[in-house]
Motif scaffolding. Structure first.
Motif, PDB file in Angstrom:
ATOM      1  N   ASN A   1      28.668 -23.620  76.677  1.00 28.54           N
ATOM      2  CA  ASN A   1      27.557 -24.107  77.487  1.00 28.54           C
ATOM      3  C   ASN A   1      27.017 -25.440  76.979  1.00 28.54           C
ATOM      4  N   ASP A   2      26.852 -25.579  75.651  1.00 26.61           N
ATOM      5  CA  ASP A   2      26.306 -26.817  75.100  1.00 26.61           C
ATOM      6  C   ASP A   2      27.196 -28.012  75.402  1.00 26.61           C
ATOM      7  N   LEU A   3      28.500 -27.859  75.243  1.00 23.21           N
ATOM      8  CA  LEU A   3      29.417 -28.968  75.481  1.00 23.21           C
ATOM      9  C   LEU A   3      29.621 -29.210  76.977  1.00 23.21           C
ATOM     10  N   GLU A   4      29.634 -28.138  77.765  1.00 17.58           N
ATOM     11  CA  GLU A   4      29.813 -28.299  79.209  1.00 17.58           C
ATOM     12  C   GLU A   4      28.716 -29.137  79.834  1.00 17.58           C
ATOM     13  N   ARG A   5      27.488 -28.988  79.336  1.00 16.17           N
ATOM     14  CA  ARG A   5      26.357 -29.708  79.911  1.00 16.17           C
ATOM     15  C   ARG A   5      26.135 -31.078  79.270  1.00 16.17           C
ATOM     16  N   SER A   6      26.983 -31.439  78.313  1.00 19.33           N
ATOM     17  CA  SER A   6      26.970 -32.787  77.753  1.00 19.33           C
ATOM     18  C   SER A   6      28.291 -33.435  78.158  1.00 19.33           C
TER      19      SER A   6
ATOM     20  N   LYS B   1      22.728 -30.129  64.654  1.00 18.01           N
ATOM     21  CA  LYS B   1      22.458 -31.060  65.746  1.00 18.01           C
ATOM     22  C   LYS B   1      21.212 -30.628  66.516  1.00 18.01           C
ATOM     23  N   ALA B   2      20.478 -31.633  66.993  1.00 15.38           N
ATOM     24  CA  ALA B   2      19.360 -31.375  67.910  1.00 15.38           C
ATOM     25  C   ALA B   2      19.912 -31.417  69.326  1.00 15.38           C
ATOM     26  N   VAL B   3      19.641 -30.365  70.086  1.00 13.94           N
ATOM     27  CA  VAL B   3      20.081 -30.292  71.485  1.00 13.94           C
ATOM     28  C   VAL B   3      18.841 -30.434  72.367  1.00 13.94           C
ATOM     29  N   ALA B   4      18.783 -31.506  73.143  1.00 21.24           N
ATOM     30  CA  ALA B   4      17.679 -31.727  74.077  1.00 21.24           C
ATOM     31  C   ALA B   4      18.165 -31.436  75.486  1.00 21.24           C
ATOM     32  N   VAL B   5      17.506 -30.498  76.146  1.00 20.26           N
ATOM     33  CA  VAL B   5      17.840 -30.139  77.525  1.00 20.26           C
ATOM     34  C   VAL B   5      16.930 -30.954  78.438  1.00 20.26           C
ATOM     35  N   PHE B   6      17.509 -31.689  79.390  1.00 22.00           N
ATOM     36  CA  PHE B   6      16.705 -32.552  80.240  1.00 22.00           C
ATOM     37  C   PHE B   6      17.156 -32.479  81.695  1.00 22.00           C
ATOM     38  N   ASP B   7      16.233 -32.859  82.601  1.00 14.49           N
ATOM     39  CA  ASP B   7      16.546 -32.865  84.035  1.00 14.49           C
ATOM     40  C   ASP B   7      15.726 -33.945  84.726  1.00 14.49           C
ATOM     41  N   ASN B   8      15.675 -33.903  86.065  1.00 18.15           N
ATOM     42  CA  ASN B   8      14.945 -34.879  86.876  1.00 18.15           C
ATOM     43  C   ASN B   8      15.271 -36.314  86.449  1.00 18.15           C
ATOM     44  N   ILE B   9      16.555 -36.614  86.442  1.00 20.32           N
ATOM     45  CA  ILE B   9      17.026 -37.927  85.996  1.00 20.32           C
ATOM     46  C   ILE B   9      16.758 -38.983  87.065  1.00 20.32           C
TER      47      ILE B   9
ATOM     48  N   PHE C   1      25.839 -29.707  86.644  1.00 18.80           N
ATOM     49  CA  PHE C   1      24.607 -29.045  86.232  1.00 18.80           C
ATOM     50  C   PHE C   1      23.397 -29.928  86.460  1.00 18.80           C
ATOM     51  N   LYS C   2      22.289 -29.303  86.844  1.00 16.41           N
ATOM     52  CA  LYS C   2      21.028 -30.029  86.952  1.00 16.41           C
ATOM     53  C   LYS C   2      20.455 -30.291  85.572  1.00 16.41           C
ATOM     54  N   ASP C   3      20.500 -29.270  84.695  1.00 21.98           N
ATOM     55  CA  ASP C   3      20.047 -29.429  83.315  1.00 21.98           C
ATOM     56  C   ASP C   3      21.191 -29.990  82.484  1.00 21.98           C
ATOM     57  N   LYS C   4      20.978 -31.167  81.890  1.00 21.53           N
ATOM     58  CA  LYS C   4      21.984 -31.787  81.039  1.00 21.53           C
ATOM     59  C   LYS C   4      21.577 -31.623  79.571  1.00 21.53           C
ATOM     60  N   HIS C   5      22.541 -31.796  78.671  1.00 14.33           N
ATOM     61  CA  HIS C   5      22.281 -31.683  77.237  1.00 14.33           C
ATOM     62  C   HIS C   5      22.565 -33.014  76.551  1.00 14.33           C
ATOM     63  N   TYR C   6      21.597 -33.460  75.752  1.00 13.73           N
ATOM     64  CA  TYR C   6      21.767 -34.652  74.929  1.00 13.73           C
ATOM     65  C   TYR C   6      21.764 -34.193  73.477  1.00 13.73           C
ATOM     66  N   LEU C   7      22.848 -34.455  72.766  1.00 14.40           N
ATOM     67  CA  LEU C   7      22.987 -34.008  71.385  1.00 14.40           C
ATOM     68  C   LEU C   7      22.822 -35.188  70.438  1.00 14.40           C
ATOM     69  N   SER C   8      22.084 -34.964  69.362  1.00 16.24           N
ATOM     70  CA  SER C   8      21.846 -36.023  68.391  1.00 16.24           C
ATOM     71  C   SER C   8      21.583 -35.417  67.020  1.00 16.24           C
ATOM     72  N   ASP C   9      21.231 -36.268  66.057  1.00 14.10           N
ATOM     73  CA  ASP C   9      20.958 -35.810  64.698  1.00 14.10           C
ATOM     74  C   ASP C   9      19.768 -34.852  64.687  1.00 14.10           C
ATOM     75  N   LYS C  10      19.768 -33.922  63.748  1.00 11.95           N
ATOM     76  CA  LYS C  10      18.732 -32.896  63.690  1.00 11.95           C
ATOM     77  C   LYS C  10      17.332 -33.466  63.495  1.00 11.95           C
ATOM     78  N   LYS C  11      17.210 -34.647  62.893  1.00 10.92           N
ATOM     79  CA  LYS C  11      15.897 -35.240  62.640  1.00 10.92           C
ATOM     80  C   LYS C  11      15.169 -35.615  63.925  1.00 10.92           C
ATOM     81  N   ASN C  12      15.913 -35.674  65.042  1.00  9.25           N
ATOM     82  CA  ASN C  12      15.299 -36.057  66.317  1.00  9.25           C
ATOM     83  C   ASN C  12      14.618 -34.901  67.029  1.00  9.25           C
ATOM     84  N   LEU C  13      14.790 -33.697  66.523  1.00 10.58           N
ATOM     85  CA  LEU C  13      14.261 -32.527  67.224  1.00 10.58           C
ATOM     86  C   LEU C  13      12.764 -32.655  67.500  1.00 10.58           C
ATOM     87  N   LYS C  14      12.006 -33.204  66.558  1.00 15.34           N
ATOM     88  CA  LYS C  14      10.553 -33.306  66.710  1.00 15.34           C
ATOM     89  C   LYS C  14      10.133 -34.153  67.896  1.00 15.34           C
TER      90      LYS C  14
END
Length: 282
Positions: free
Chosen positions: A210-215, A231-239, A155-168
């Motif tokens: 989908n969330d686990l596949e992209r992480s 969990k906070a799910v951050a979708v990122f690309d252009n690595i 996938f081009k778009d990857k998922h980074y999962l972390s604690d919910k407090k990081n969402l901001k």
């Protein structure tokens, strides 16, 4: 064709140029996939095309980037590097046929992906990641693995999962600097930079597919990420993998390398970001 597009094809791109893709007419799955990574239609219905720039661009590189873009593919950007305001800010562009148009910054980075326009004022965060996850998620290891790749590599778009407090911290357009911690032989360095596409909260009980596949996480390893079930799910690309990782000693010198700075996602100042990029690109 489809398999090639799903992989991190941009990892080898280091210059400015154009890609042409044929053989997609009628296959809407491939066409949608191609459009998502910046391909566009042409007068020839058998052909899709995409411009690419494989570099990180700071204010110091702006003039050479602009010149290279004009000489190689005929696009002209503003003479002076703009100050970052938001991902939807309009940038003036002159197309190869001389027409003047305006495009959102976010769209320009997608069309020219994997470029990252690291203009002054662009928000950035440092987020920790362990070696056991980083090598597969970011693909920064210098040694190629003979083991099967996780599905996240498709996938081009990857998922980074972390604690919910990081969402901001994970706002659309923000830059994410990944710090590989010392745990299990990690480098204690910033190893990669990427663009945040969007983020959201998801209950750990509902994270699957989908969330686990992209992480690179599984249901078992997910339990070790943060104390909360949300969990906070951050979708990122252009690595962009740092050819020169930024060590902890340098981060301490510029004021963002304390122990408390690197155990969770933290916002950094613009001067700290520019110092890190200058060091990485030197």
């Amino acid at each position: 064709c489809a398999a090639w597009l799903r992989r991190d094809w941009f990892s080898w791109v280091t210059s400015v140029g154009k890609l042409r893709l044929s053989g997609c007419p009628g296959n809407w799955g491939r066409i949608k996939l191609a459009i998502n990574i910046g391909f566009r239609g042409t007068a020839n219905q058998q052909l899709l095309t995409k411009l690419f720039v494989g570099s990180i661009v700071t204010e110091a590189q702006w003039l050479s980037f602009r010149k290279n873009l004009t000489e190689r593919i005929g696009l002209r950007l503003p003479e002076k590097a703009p100050i970052y305001m938001n991902p939807d800010q309009q940038l003036e562009i002159f197309t190869p046929n001389g027409n003047r148009t305006f495009q959102p910054l976010d769209e320009i980075e997608t069309l020219l992906s994997p470029v990252l326009l690291c203009m002054k004022g662009r928000p950035a965060v440092i987020t920790p990641i362990q070696k056991e996850f980083s090598e597969e998620l970011l693909g920064h290891s210098a040694q190629m693995s003979f083991l099967p790749l996780r599905s996240s590599s498709l996938f081009k778009d990857k998922h980074y999962l972390s604690d919910k407090k990081n969402l901001k911290h994970f706002r659309r357009g923000n830059l994410i600097l990944f710090y590989e911690s010392a745990k299990k032989g990690g480098r204690k360095s910033i190893i990669a930079l990427a663009r945040c596409r969007h983020s959201y909260l998801r209950s750990g009980d509902d994270i699957e597919g989908n969330d686990l596949e992209r992480s690179v996480l599984t249901k078992d390893s997910l339990k070790r990420i943060g104390k909360s079930n949300m969990k906070a799910v951050a979708v990122f690309d252009n690595i962009h993998v740092m050819k020169q990782p930024i060590p902890l000693s340098f981060l301490k010198r510029i004021g963002c390398g304390r122990d408390t700075d690197l155990i969770s996602t933290k916002k950094i100042s613009d001067s700290q970001l520019q110092s890190i990029l200058k060091e990485a690109l030197s």
